[in-house]
Design an enzyme around this catalytic site. Structure first.
Site, PDB file in Angstrom:
ATOM      1  N   ASP A   1      31.359  35.845  68.611  1.00 22.74           N
ATOM      2  CA  ASP A   1      32.481  35.958  69.559  1.00 22.74           C
ATOM      3  C   ASP A   1      32.055  36.445  70.931  1.00 22.74           C
ATOM      4  O   ASP A   1      32.813  36.325  71.893  1.00 22.74           O
ATOM      5  CB  ASP A   1      33.508  36.971  69.012  1.00 22.74           C
ATOM      6  CG  ASP A   1      34.253  36.447  67.799  1.00 22.74           C
ATOM      7  OD1 ASP A   1      34.586  35.256  67.789  1.00 22.74           O
ATOM      8  OD2 ASP A   1      34.492  37.239  66.873  1.00 22.74           O
TER       9      ASP A   1
HETATM   10  O1  IFM Z   1      31.979  36.140  63.574  1.00 26.50           O
HETATM   11  C1  IFM Z   1      32.505  37.341  64.045  1.00 26.50           C
HETATM   12  C2  IFM Z   1      33.548  37.785  63.068  1.00 26.50           C
HETATM   13  O2  IFM Z   1      34.591  36.839  62.984  1.00 26.50           O
HETATM   14  C3  IFM Z   1      34.111  39.141  63.415  1.00 26.50           C
HETATM   15  N1  IFM Z   1      33.041  40.117  63.599  1.00 26.50           N
HETATM   16  C4  IFM Z   1      32.024  39.721  64.538  1.00 26.50           C
HETATM   17  C5  IFM Z   1      31.416  38.385  64.179  1.00 26.50           C
HETATM   18  C6  IFM Z   1      30.356  37.994  65.211  1.00 26.50           C
HETATM   19  O3  IFM Z   1      30.861  37.969  66.504  1.00 26.50           O
END
Ligand code: IFM
Length: 798
Positions: free
Chosen positions: A486
């Protein structure tokens, strides 16, 4: 072992026993029947909600005041001389004579002793009704009679937690708390309820649709519904005026901060014991008294409490019963048999939402997270997973795109355009089919978010074809506002930058889906998917090989991410591991990519997500570069990423390295110095700080992380190598060469497989011979068997 400074696992592994209250951080547990949920810390802290911790919150929690773990579910004890304390250490932190907290499967028991009074409080949620039960046992260990005043207390939120948090001065005008003398219970609700995200867009004209009840089995002498009255001026939960006075002010409220506090008395003779019960629950607002009363009556009877508690234990015995493993590594056994399964159950049900360490009030259910979390309950409750899958599919649009997240109670969510999100749906569907063999599921229908409906197979194909329709001229997926990561959120916002990781993930999904489609007679579609696989794999190998590893992406401005051309963020683990998992890496490149990752990302506590960490904010990359180096997605030991590295090493047959990563990252190993590690030693945390930050070894964001479920499935499916395929259970271990073998018992499609794997030649991978019930079989996929049948399997590696 230093871990024992604060606690240890029980002999059967089903409890983590905390032996002193001053742990480095609150260490928490979940009590839940999946509708009513409480998060409970080892000091009695935490909060409760119904279905959604943002939209239908029962009690408050002050996140920003951590490590001050307040408020919670408290019982105060007061003696005639005015001395008082609490049965869970906090919020009156006396120097106790004894303290122990047992976080178990669906319950937490805190035992304390002070002034020769032993108090034991067990918190749990019964399977059938939506309330939490506090079962309290007091024991007078002295030779004197004791006259005790007892005060049970919770601080109420009542409805939308975010609105309560940011707009309390206004929100409190709608609180209603009143004591019902006939039912001997406090009832509370709010006359106003925001049920959508932007609270300011339109004022809703509705009351919260729940009523909370709070009562106890002891005769009630006085009560408070006003928090101000109970706590008093310029005080806190540590010295509430009501407790100090020894009697409560009998407040009901029609405005103000809400609480529920009940006062009772009890006399205990020398060495006498007594039990009592406190109940906190919720019912629908309409006809709430008629609805709450039978529940209250039921659970004020200790026999019903005991039998519900036995139901919780039975549920977890059954849930955890398969698979069960015996490996030479005790910590791995603990995680695979109990705690990683338990964590995956929690992530499946609580998402990234209901935690101490997640700002999840904003996020609801993440589509990608939910699709991965399903891999846990799939082992025990495939029907539950099937239902959840249909729910998730209903948040896909007709063009194959999806919401990125949704809120359970409102069904609303956001469409962000993350490039990976749609692709998690096919993965979840195929995982379900491999476990169950239930191909009829493909014909089930689910609505689309924007109208109409389609069968499951159509949902699967649309997700893939949506992604295929969004490729760049280089035949690679656009990065969009982020992919799995993200925080790479500005690499490709303009629709130019490309995500190599999504390309690899897409290839994996194309290969797997082509296999499935061929199997169900859709040969033409399968051929199309394979052709696409080849084209994308070729583009990846022609454009994205950096010399010693694969790059992570290209940017909108033409730059590159995760390349030797960069000075920061030169190599990313996911681009290497998924090159292997998807099979796109040419054989020599596969090993070289993973070796580069081992060399450049490895630490003594597991591999980093990327290195070197970004030290300068880069607006063309995004949030990762703004984060402090060595933490979170900016170069931490990110356990989700580590899990995929382990999987990739298993694909390559490197059992020693896979196990090295696995051992390093297990929380019960990581926490060998709990004062450095800080988080709970019994569940995975999202990440552990890397050596690029001075707090190297410190964990963060425990419980609600996809790494729990991936580490579970890595251990079972890839290291022990017993994994479901459409045709049956495959045995394909990839273990450290110094292991002599291991045992695993697994239920699969109704039959039980008792498997012993022997490793006389000390290899890392390779099945030499398999016998089922004494007869050698060809290949390494075990035959399917009938419901209830027991198959004894011996496998020799060599
Ligand atoms: O992939 C994400 C997840 O959906 C939520 N925690 C962080 C991860 C990496 O950004």
């Amino acid at each position: 072992m230093a871990l024992e400074k604060y606690g240890r696992f029980s002999d059967d592994g089903r409890e983590f026993i905390i032996t002193r209250p001053d742990t480095p951080a609150p260490w928490v547990n979940y009590i839940s029947n999946t509708r009513y949920t409480g998060i409970v810390s080892h000091t009695g802290g935490g909060f409760s909600y119904w279905m959604d911790p943002r939209d239908s919150r029962i009690t408050r929690f002050r996140y920003n005041s951590l490590p001050w773990d307040r408020p919670g579910r408290y019982i105060y004890v007061r003696e005639l001389d005015g001395e008082y304390w609490s049965l869970s250490w906090q919020p009156v932190p006396k120097d106790l004579d004894f303290y122990e907290c047992r976080h178990g499967m669906g319950y937490t028991t805190i035992t304390t002793e002070y002034r020769n009074l032993r108090g034991e409080i067990t918190y749990f949620v019964p399977p059938d009704d939506d309330l939490e039960i506090w079962r309290i046992r007091l024991q007078n260990k002295s030779y004197e009679e004791r006259r005790l005043s007892l005060f049970s207390f919770v601080e109420l939120c009542l409805g939308h937690a975010l609105v309560d948090l940011i707009n309390q001065p206004n929100d409190q005008h709608f609180n209603i708390v009143k004591y019902d003398r006939e039912h001997k219970a406090i009832y509370a609700t709010k006359n106003y309820w925001v049920t959508y995200k932007e609270a300011t867009v339109k004022q809703p004209n509705q009351a919260w649709n729940k009523y909370v009840f709070f009562t106890t089995s002891l005769p009630i002498i006085s009560h408070d519904g006003s928090k101000d009255a109970f706590i008093g001026k310029w005080r806190s939960e540590s010295n509430p005026e009501g407790v100090e006075r020894g009697v409560l002010a009998e407040t009901d409220i029609t405005a103000g901060d809400a609480c529920a506090a009940l006062h009772s008395e009890m006399t205990l003779g020398p060495h006498e014991e007594a039990d009592f019960i406190v109940l906190l629950g919720c019912v629908d607002a309409e006809g709430y008294r008629d609805k709450a009363h039978p529940i209250i009556q039921k659970y004020l009877d200790l026999r019903n409490v005991e039998s519900s508690f036995a139901d919780v234990k039975r549920y977890w015995d059954s849930y955890l019963s398969s698979p069960q493993v015996e490996t030479p590594d005790q910590n791995m056994n603990l995680m695979l048999n109990t705690w990683a399964k338990r964590q995956a159950w929690v992530t499946f049900n609580m998402n990234r939402n209901a935690g101490y360490y997640h700002g999840g009030l904003l996020f609801g259910v993440g589509m990608r997270d939910q699709c991965q979390d399903m891999m846990g309950p799939l082992l025990a409750e495939p029907d539950t997973v099937a239902d959840r899958l249909l729910e998730v599919l209903s948040h896909q649009f007709t063009d194959g795109s999806t919401l990125h997240n949704y809120f359970k109670l409102t069904g609303q969510g956001e469409k962000t355009g993350h490039s990976d999100t749609p692709l998690w749906l096919p993965l979840a569907i195929m995982n379900y089919l491999k476990e169950t063999g239930d191909f009829a599921f493909l014909d089930k229908t689910a609505p689309y978010q924007d109208g109409g409906e389609g069968d499951v197979r159509q949902h699967l194909e649309r997700a893939i074809e949506y992604t295929l329709s969004n490729l760049t001229p280089n035949h690679l997926p656009k990065f969009g506002p982020g992919d799995w990561n993200d925080t790479l959120d500005y690499v490709g916002r303009k629709g130019i930058g490309e995500s190599m990781w999504v390309a690899e993930f897409l290839c994996f999904i194309l290969r797997e889906s082509a296999d499935l489609l061929e199997r169900i007679g859709a040969a033409e579609k399968a051929t199309y998917y394979r052709r696409e696989y080849d084209l994308i794999a070729r583009a990846l190998n022609e454009r994205c090989w950096d010399g010693e590893w694969y790059i992570r992406g290209t940017r909108d401005d033409g730059g590159v991410v995760g390349s030797s051309k960069n000075t920061e963020g030169r190599i990313f683990m996911n681009a290497q591991s998924w090159a292997v998992i998807s099979g796109i890496a040419l054989p020599d490149r596969a090993s070289q990519a993973m070796d580069s990752a081992y060399r450049l990302l490895g630490t003594e506590r597991g591999p980093q997500i990327l290195a070197p960490a970004y030290r300068h904010p880069d607006p063309g990359v995004g949030l990762a570069t703004r984060c402090v180096p060595g933490k979170k997605e900016n170069g931490a030991i990110f356990n989700h990423v580590a899990a995929w590295a382990i999987l990739a090493e298993c694909v390559l047959g490197n059992g020693n390295r896979a196990y090295e990563y696995y051992r390093q990252t297990m929380p019960n190993n990581q926490a060998h110095d709990p004062d450095v590690y800080k988080m709970e030693p019994y569940v995975y945390s999202e990440y552990v700080t890397s050596p690029e930050h001075e707090t190297f070894g410190q964990a963060s964001h425990s419980w609600l992380t996809g790494s729990g479920v991936w580490m579970l499935r890595d251990g079972l499916d890839y290291i022990l190598g017993v994994r479901p395929t459409y045709d049956g259970l495959m045995i394909d271990p990839c273990i450290p060469s110094d292991w002599d073998g291991f045992k695993i018992t697994r239920r699969f499609r109704g039959a039980i497989y008792e498997i012993e794997v022997k490793n006389p030649n000390h290899v890392q991978k390779g099945v030499k011979r398999i016998e089922v019930n004494g007869k050698e079989i060809t290949g390494n996929v075990l035959p399917l068997a009938t419901e209830g049948e027991l198959l004894r399997v011996t496998c020799i590696l060599g």
